[in-house]
Design a protein around this motif. Sequence first.
Motif, PDB file in Angstrom:
ATOM      1  N   PRO A 105       0.819  -1.214   0.000  1.00 27.71           N
ATOM      2  CA  PRO A 105       0.000   0.000   0.000  1.00 27.71           C
ATOM      3  C   PRO A 105       0.851   1.260   0.000  1.00 27.71           C
ATOM      4  O   PRO A 105       2.001   1.260   0.427  1.00 27.71           O
ATOM      5  N   VAL A 106       0.254   2.328  -0.497  1.00 30.04           N
ATOM      6  CA  VAL A 106       0.894   3.643  -0.456  1.00 30.04           C
ATOM      7  C   VAL A 106       0.583   4.263   0.900  1.00 30.04           C
ATOM      8  O   VAL A 106      -0.566   4.544   1.211  1.00 30.04           O
ATOM      9  N   VAL A 107       1.618   4.446   1.685  1.00 34.27           N
ATOM     10  CA  VAL A 107       1.495   5.037   3.016  1.00 34.27           C
ATOM     11  C   VAL A 107       2.393   6.259   3.030  1.00 34.27           C
ATOM     12  O   VAL A 107       3.575   6.165   2.706  1.00 34.27           O
ATOM     13  N   ALA A 108       1.852   7.364   3.454  1.00 35.35           N
ATOM     14  CA  ALA A 108       2.502   8.661   3.267  1.00 35.35           C
ATOM     15  C   ALA A 108       3.995   8.672   3.558  1.00 35.35           C
ATOM     16  O   ALA A 108       4.825   8.891   2.672  1.00 35.35           O
ATOM     17  N   ALA A 109       4.371   8.463   4.802  1.00 36.75           N
ATOM     18  CA  ALA A 109       5.768   8.630   5.194  1.00 36.75           C
ATOM     19  C   ALA A 109       6.669   7.663   4.448  1.00 36.75           C
ATOM     20  O   ALA A 109       7.757   8.027   3.972  1.00 36.75           O
ATOM     21  N   ARG A 110       6.218   6.422   4.305  1.00 38.77           N
ATOM     22  CA  ARG A 110       7.046   5.415   3.649  1.00 38.77           C
ATOM     23  C   ARG A 110       7.165   5.687   2.160  1.00 38.77           C
ATOM     24  O   ARG A 110       8.245   5.575   1.578  1.00 38.77           O
ATOM     25  N   SER A 111       6.085   6.038   1.520  1.00 39.14           N
ATOM     26  CA  SER A 111       6.078   6.215   0.066  1.00 39.14           C
ATOM     27  C   SER A 111       6.888   7.421  -0.378  1.00 39.14           C
ATOM     28  O   SER A 111       7.260   7.509  -1.543  1.00 39.14           O
ATOM     29  N   MET A 112       7.149   8.344   0.530  1.00 36.87           N
ATOM     30  CA  MET A 112       7.933   9.535   0.204  1.00 36.87           C
ATOM     31  C   MET A 112       9.428   9.272   0.234  1.00 36.87           C
ATOM     32  O   MET A 112      10.216  10.101  -0.212  1.00 36.87           O
ATOM     33  N   SER A 113       9.820   8.127   0.753  1.00 37.41           N
ATOM     34  CA  SER A 113      11.239   7.823   0.905  1.00 37.41           C
ATOM     35  C   SER A 113      11.809   7.146  -0.332  1.00 37.41           C
ATOM     36  O   SER A 113      11.205   6.225  -0.880  1.00 37.41           O
ATOM     37  N   MET A 114      13.003   7.576  -0.747  1.00 31.67           N
ATOM     38  CA  MET A 114      13.658   6.939  -1.883  1.00 31.67           C
ATOM     39  C   MET A 114      13.964   5.476  -1.601  1.00 31.67           C
ATOM     40  O   MET A 114      14.015   4.662  -2.529  1.00 31.67           O
ATOM     41  N   PHE A 115      14.128   5.131  -0.322  1.00 36.55           N
ATOM     42  CA  PHE A 115      14.492   3.765   0.042  1.00 36.55           C
ATOM     43  C   PHE A 115      13.337   2.785  -0.148  1.00 36.55           C
ATOM     44  O   PHE A 115      13.538   1.577  -0.062  1.00 36.55           O
ATOM     45  N   GLU A 116      12.147   3.302  -0.408  1.00 39.77           N
ATOM     46  CA  GLU A 116      10.991   2.451  -0.634  1.00 39.77           C
ATOM     47  C   GLU A 116      11.038   1.798  -2.010  1.00 39.77           C
ATOM     48  O   GLU A 116      10.331   0.817  -2.255  1.00 39.77           O
ATOM     49  N   TYR A 117      11.881   2.292  -2.908  1.00 46.52           N
ATOM     50  CA  TYR A 117      11.835   1.901  -4.315  1.00 46.52           C
ATOM     51  C   TYR A 117      13.118   1.192  -4.731  1.00 46.52           C
ATOM     52  O   TYR A 117      14.219   1.584  -4.352  1.00 46.52           O
ATOM     53  N   ASP A 118      12.919   0.147  -5.537  1.00 45.53           N
ATOM     54  CA  ASP A 118      14.023  -0.724  -5.925  1.00 45.53           C
ATOM     55  C   ASP A 118      14.543  -0.455  -7.333  1.00 45.53           C
ATOM     56  O   ASP A 118      15.676  -0.817  -7.650  1.00 45.53           O
ATOM     57  N   TYR A 119      13.717   0.129  -8.168  1.00 45.20           N
ATOM     58  CA  TYR A 119      14.103   0.365  -9.561  1.00 45.20           C
ATOM     59  C   TYR A 119      13.877   1.832  -9.893  1.00 45.20           C
ATOM     60  O   TYR A 119      12.875   2.427  -9.464  1.00 45.20           O
ATOM     61  N   TRP A 120      14.785   2.369 -10.699  1.00 46.81           N
ATOM     62  CA  TRP A 120      14.720   3.782 -11.062  1.00 46.81           C
ATOM     63  C   TRP A 120      14.973   3.955 -12.560  1.00 46.81           C
ATOM     64  O   TRP A 120      15.768   3.225 -13.154  1.00 46.81           O
ATOM     65  N   GLY A 121      14.311   4.955 -13.128  1.00 51.01           N
ATOM     66  CA  GLY A 121      14.581   5.331 -14.500  1.00 51.01           C
ATOM     67  C   GLY A 121      15.746   6.309 -14.573  1.00 51.01           C
ATOM     68  O   GLY A 121      16.308   6.705 -13.549  1.00 51.01           O
ATOM     69  N   GLN A 122      16.089   6.704 -15.806  1.00 50.34           N
ATOM     70  CA  GLN A 122      17.208   7.611 -16.034  1.00 50.34           C
ATOM     71  C   GLN A 122      16.799   9.069 -15.933  1.00 50.34           C
ATOM     72  O   GLN A 122      17.679   9.947 -15.829  1.00 50.34           O
ATOM     73  N   GLY A 123      15.529   9.342 -15.972  1.00 49.43           N
ATOM     74  CA  GLY A 123      15.056  10.704 -15.802  1.00 49.43           C
ATOM     75  C   GLY A 123      14.739  11.410 -17.104  1.00 49.43           C
ATOM     76  O   GLY A 123      15.284  11.078 -18.163  1.00 49.43           O
ATOM     77  N   THR A 124      13.847  12.392 -17.009  1.00 51.23           N
ATOM     78  CA  THR A 124      13.510  13.246 -18.144  1.00 51.23           C
ATOM     79  C   THR A 124      13.472  14.693 -17.644  1.00 51.23           C
ATOM     80  O   THR A 124      12.943  14.973 -16.568  1.00 51.23           O
ATOM     81  N   GLN A 125      14.055  15.597 -18.428  1.00 51.11           N
ATOM     82  CA  GLN A 125      14.189  16.994 -17.998  1.00 51.11           C
ATOM     83  C   GLN A 125      12.895  17.758 -18.250  1.00 51.11           C
ATOM     84  O   GLN A 125      12.321  17.709 -19.352  1.00 51.11           O
ATOM     85  N   VAL A 126      12.457  18.471 -17.239  1.00 53.16           N
ATOM     86  CA  VAL A 126      11.328  19.397 -17.365  1.00 53.16           C
ATOM     87  C   VAL A 126      11.846  20.791 -17.020  1.00 53.16           C
ATOM     88  O   VAL A 126      12.411  20.994 -15.947  1.00 53.16           O
ATOM     89  N   THR A 127      11.662  21.727 -17.942  1.00 52.67           N
ATOM     90  CA  THR A 127      12.094  23.101 -17.725  1.00 52.67           C
ATOM     91  C   THR A 127      10.901  24.024 -17.906  1.00 52.67           C
ATOM     92  O   THR A 127      10.242  23.994 -18.955  1.00 52.67           O
ATOM     93  N   VAL A 128      10.624  24.826 -16.883  1.00 53.15           N
ATOM     94  CA  VAL A 128       9.497  25.756 -16.927  1.00 53.15           C
ATOM     95  C   VAL A 128      10.057  27.171 -16.923  1.00 53.15           C
ATOM     96  O   VAL A 128      10.732  27.581 -15.983  1.00 53.15           O
ATOM     97  N   SER A 129       9.777  27.906 -17.976  1.00 53.75           N
ATOM     98  CA  SER A 129      10.278  29.272 -18.092  1.00 53.75           C
ATOM     99  C   SER A 129       9.257  30.265 -17.532  1.00 53.75           C
ATOM    100  O   SER A 129       8.045  30.042 -17.612  1.00 53.75           O
ATOM    101  N   SER A 130       9.763  31.342 -16.984  1.00 53.80           N
ATOM    102  CA  SER A 130       8.875  32.345 -16.381  1.00 53.80           C
ATOM    103  C   SER A 130       8.422  33.393 -17.392  1.00 53.80           C
ATOM    104  O   SER A 130       8.924  33.459 -18.498  1.00 53.80           O
TER     105      SER A 130
END
Length: 130
Positions: A105-130
């Motif tokens: 289950p998704v539980v607030a404190a636990r789900s916010m921790s990086m240690f809860e997750y075993d697999y990660w993607g490489q990431g995608t850049q998001v840039t927001v201009s003002s």
Amino acid sequence: QVQLNESGGGLVQAGGSLRLSCTASGRTFSSSALAWFRQAPGKEREFVAAINWNGENTYYADSVKGRFTISRDNAKNTIYLQMNMLKPEDTAVYYCAANRSKFRPVVAARSMSMFEYDYWGQGTQVTVSS
């Protein structure tokens, strides 16, 4: 080999929208909790949103609540992050993450921790201009 591949990032003006996708390969995550994190330059990686295995339970960081929506399509082994009303402070590399356990289950404190997750993607850049 398990891989998580994010897509959908880009450059957008403040107030605009983007939809990120993360597709898994190498195994199914239809029974797993999944999440989005982000990391801005010079800052630590931070939690954005999490979703449980069937999509009925979600949790958001206060900074994105009401603007971002996490969802999933288990048939496609894909999760999404719909981002509306984007702000310059949303600029970051966005990562998806997966927990290897089933029906956790998704539980607030636990789900916010990086240690809860075993697999990660490489990431995608998001840039927001003002």
